[in-house]
Design an enzyme around this catalytic site. Structure first.
Site, mmCIF file in Angstrom:
data_model
loop_
_atom_site.group_PDB
_atom_site.id
_atom_site.type_symbol
_atom_site.label_atom_id
_atom_site.label_comp_id
_atom_site.label_asym_id
_atom_site.label_seq_id
_atom_site.Cartn_x
_atom_site.Cartn_y
_atom_site.Cartn_z
ATOM 1 C CG MET A 86 -2.164 -1.311 1.815
ATOM 2 S SD MET A 86 -3.049 -0.439 -0.422
ATOM 3 C CE MET A 86 -3.834 0.716 0.540
ATOM 4 C CG ASP A 192 -2.427 -8.165 4.904
ATOM 5 O OD1 ASP A 192 -2.161 -9.421 4.737
ATOM 6 O OD2 ASP A 192 -2.016 -7.111 4.460
#
Lengths: 311, 197
Positions: A86, A192
């Site tokens: 990200m 995650d």
């Protein structure tokens, strides 16, 4: 010496008067009209090409100005800590403190939304097991960043390699599960859970990192599963995640099961193996209904109550 | 990450021999240095002056090799690698600007004058990058020359050293590559460039 045929023909033609170029190229290119045409253009517009490059070269400076920002808002960047799916996390200092500043990875609107979500998610969580959110902002060129507590710790994968006894491992996993349960009570699914997203501090406190693909449960949000799956690590992702379906608390139950499996060597303890099996059931209906239910079994194991897992 | 000069030398050698994995390890190290040094030099880049990429590359090299008693065997390799790194960094940035614009993610943010200019330029840079990749697929040597000369800001002599070819070859190749790239990007706009025969 010429590097290639293109190079050779270009320079051979160039040495001749312009009037001879078409005939020369027609002969030399052996029927390759496209090549002949390209070469003729190259010869005729050579001057334009060179001035275009001179101008382009000087415009590179504008890029350097932005590519290499010295500061992120009021924070002075010290060094890069790491990059993930990200974004990039920098070590920075500001207001007399050392901090971690996360910048969004260069990407489009989907990623931007995820990034802003993470900021919102972190700002509602306040737990010793989660890196604290401190500030958020945008750089002058518009890139969002978020500032978090900087955690000095050992990644879980490294921690487990230094001779931990089974009870110690289970205790650590339980602390991670407690943190995840806290997040769920605040309507946040992490999504995650994997060894590299858990740091263990010197005092033995596990810290859960990277809420980059986390999800707010209480918001009627439109599906953004697509951008969520970009950063996934297949080895730890639940089947429903890999299938691109929405994530839920049970996705984290799966993640905790995968972590437990890694922490407790396979077959070492049949009771723990049963807990793992129940947590990582491919079918969500077969999993623990909540992290709390999984925690009950972990505590029972720690207290030596070896009853069968709760139905 | 181990950024000891010894390790860098080994990585650069591996990179020069075509090991793409080495490039992945090298890029963050070189990028960090570029960033750090560029910070210090920012004030020199105000106005119309482009940053002197040549001096950037030299300074990165000096810093990374500092404290290393033995001279690097791969100084030339480093210069080529730094050029490739520069291309990556700049193209990534241009791509980011374009994606952000397309996605509308950053639209409402007030952009600096500086940013607006480079947003236009980013279109050109991305087109150039694409053309360059195409050139590289056919003529890898010409691609390398452009990377060194354009992105790395290397002189003809440095490029020759980095790529282990003669200066005359570099000069010729640089002309050919620029002419070809320009044709690819802007060619055929005048009547003169109709196919022959």
């Amino acid at each position: 010496m010429s590097l290639t045929r293109l190079d050779e023909l270009f320079h051979a033609a160039r040495a001749r008067p312009a009037g001879e170029w078409p005939a020369f190229l027609a002969r030399e290119c052996g029927g390759d009209e496209e090549l002949a045409s390209t070469l003729l253009g190259m010869l005729r517009e050579e001057g334009q090409a060179f001035s275009w490059f001179d101008e382009a070269e000087s415009s590179l400076g504008l890029f350097w100005e932005e590519v290499l920002p010295e500061r992120l808002g009021p924070y002075r960047v010290l060094r890069r800590l790491g990059s993930g799916g990200m974004g990039t996390v920098y070590l920075a200092e500001g207001f007399g403190r050392t901090l971690a500043v996360k910048c969004m990875r260069w990407g489009g609107a989907g990623l931007l939304k995820r990034f802003l979500d993470e900021r919102q998610i972190l700002s509602r969580l306040d737990h010793p097991g989660i890196a604290r959110f401190l500030d958020g902002g945008r750089t002058p060129s518009g890139e969002p960043y978020l500032v978090m507590e900087y955690i000095e710790g050992t990644p879980l994968s490294e921690w487990e390699r230094s001779g931990r006894i089974l009870a110690e491992r289970v205790k650590l996993l339980r602390a991670v599960a407690e943190t995840v349960a806290y997040a769920h009570e605040n309507q946040v699914v992490h999504g995650d859970l994997k060894p590299s997203n858990v740091l263990v501090t010197a005092s033995g406190q596990p810290k859960l990192l990277d809420f980059g693909i986390a999800k707010l449960l209480d918001r009627g949000e439109e599906s953004n599963e697509e951008s969520r799956s970009i950063a996934l690590t297949p080895a730890y992702a639940a089947p429903e995640q890999l299938a691109g379906e929405p994530i839920s608390e049970l996705t984290d139950v799966y993640g905790l099961g995968a972590l437990l499996a890694e922490l407790t060597a396979e077959g070492a303890d049949p009771w723990l193996a049963e807990i793992v099996q129940r947590a990582v059931s491919p079918d969500v209906a077969g999993r623990y209904p909540s992290v709390r239910a999984m925690l009950d079994d972990l505590r029972a194991w720690e207290q030596g109550r070896r009853t069968a897992p709760t139905a | 990450m181990d950024t000891a000069p010894e390790n860098l030398t080994a990585l650069l050698t591996a990179f020069a021999q075509g090991d793409r994995g080495a490039a992945e390890e090298l890029l963050p190290v070189v990028y960090e240095e570029l960033r750090r040094i560029a910070h210090r030099r920012r004030w020199q880049w105000r106005g119309k002056d482009a940053p002197n990429t040549t001096s950037l590359v030299h300074e990165v090299f000096l810093h990374l090799s500092a404290g290393h008693s033995e001279p690097w065997a791969s100084r030339a390799h480093f210069f080529y690698f730094a050029s490739v790194a520069m291309r990556n960094v700049l193209v990534d940035h241009a791509r980011h600007l374009q994606r952000a614009k397309r996605g509308g993610g950053l639209q409402r943010v007030e952009l600096r004058e500086q940013t607006r200019i480079s947003e236009q330029k980013s279109v050109e840079l991305l087109a150039l990058d694409e053309a360059l990749s195409e050139l590289g697929a056919r003529e890898p040597r010409l691609l390398q020359i452009v990377e060194c000369r354009f992105f790395g800001g290397l002189t003809v002599e440095e490029t020759a050293e980095a790529l282990d070819i003669s200066t005359a070859t570099v000069k010729r190749g640089w002309d050919t590559a620029r002419a070809w790239l320009y044709q690819h990007l802007h060619g055929g706009r005048s009547d003169e460039s109709h196919p022959v025969g």
